[in-house]
Motif scaffolding. Sequence first.
Motif, PDB file in Angstrom:
ATOM      1  N   MET A  43      -3.934   5.027   5.533  1.00 38.72           N
ATOM      2  CA  MET A  43      -4.743   4.750   4.347  1.00 38.72           C
ATOM      3  C   MET A  43      -5.846   3.722   4.624  1.00 38.72           C
ATOM      4  O   MET A  43      -6.785   3.599   3.852  1.00 38.72           O
ATOM      5  CB  MET A  43      -3.881   4.197   3.202  1.00 38.72           C
ATOM      6  N   LEU A  94      -9.211   2.943   2.469  1.00 40.44           N
ATOM      7  CA  LEU A  94      -9.278   1.693   1.709  1.00 40.44           C
ATOM      8  C   LEU A  94     -10.520   0.904   2.083  1.00 40.44           C
ATOM      9  O   LEU A  94     -11.195   0.349   1.224  1.00 40.44           O
ATOM     10  CB  LEU A  94      -8.024   0.843   1.963  1.00 40.44           C
ATOM     11  N   HIS A 112     -12.797   0.713  -1.231  1.00 41.27           N
ATOM     12  CA  HIS A 112     -12.358  -0.396  -2.085  1.00 41.27           C
ATOM     13  C   HIS A 112     -13.519  -1.063  -2.821  1.00 41.27           C
ATOM     14  O   HIS A 112     -13.427  -1.339  -4.015  1.00 41.27           O
ATOM     15  CB  HIS A 112     -11.549  -1.427  -1.297  1.00 41.27           C
ATOM     16  N   CYS A 130      -6.711  -2.586  -6.934  1.00 43.33           N
ATOM     17  CA  CYS A 130      -6.060  -2.215  -5.663  1.00 43.33           C
ATOM     18  C   CYS A 130      -5.313  -0.893  -5.794  1.00 43.33           C
ATOM     19  O   CYS A 130      -5.386  -0.048  -4.896  1.00 43.33           O
ATOM     20  CB  CYS A 130      -5.114  -3.318  -5.206  1.00 43.33           C
ATOM     21  N   TRP A 176      -6.215   2.410  -3.769  1.00 40.24           N
ATOM     22  CA  TRP A 176      -5.184   3.083  -2.982  1.00 40.24           C
ATOM     23  C   TRP A 176      -5.120   4.568  -3.364  1.00 40.24           C
ATOM     24  O   TRP A 176      -4.996   5.430  -2.498  1.00 40.24           O
ATOM     25  CB  TRP A 176      -3.820   2.418  -3.200  1.00 40.24           C
TER      26      TRP A 176
END
Length: 187
Positions: free
Chosen positions: A123, A127, A131, A158, A162
């Motif tokens: 991931m 991310l 993000h 977050c 995710w």
Amino acid sequence: KIGLYISSGSTILNYTHTFSNLDIISAGCWLACRYHLGEHKALSPLLLKIAVGYLLFYISLSFGMDRFLFPWQYPDLGSIHWLLFHVLLLVTIPLILHTILQKKIKAFNRVLATKPLVYIGQMSYGLYLYHYLVFKMVDIHFPAIVNLGNVPSFIVKCVLAWGVAAFSWNFFEKPILRKKEAFQYQK
């Protein structure tokens, strides 16, 4: 990095732009070349000296400057803080990668091979890519989440980041990675 800082580049540009990260990308390429050429044994003492030296410099600078410890209170120093932090990453990440590749610390490698850390690793690229975009979208379009407060808002952001990274992994990255077997090359 230094060029963008000197030319009054924005902190976020210094952090995200590909050209401002060529130094750390180059460090990874350099490390890969050293391994490919079989010169990795000589790297341990060099990387350790560089990393420890810069870490001591970074810590001494941090203790010596109140503004350095709390950069968000001093926007004029935000870029220099990120620049120095980036250099810290630049000198420590190759040392960490080298340590992992040497496989001398078996417990460390066993921990890195656990399913949760492998999943986080899968991931991590998504991310990294998404993000900032997710955080900004929430800040702009969902004031109710922002009004929850710093910690709850951060947790929601977050979780959303995710989710976007997991979507990207399952529907873009994994299918593309499956295609790499079609493009095998000989060493």
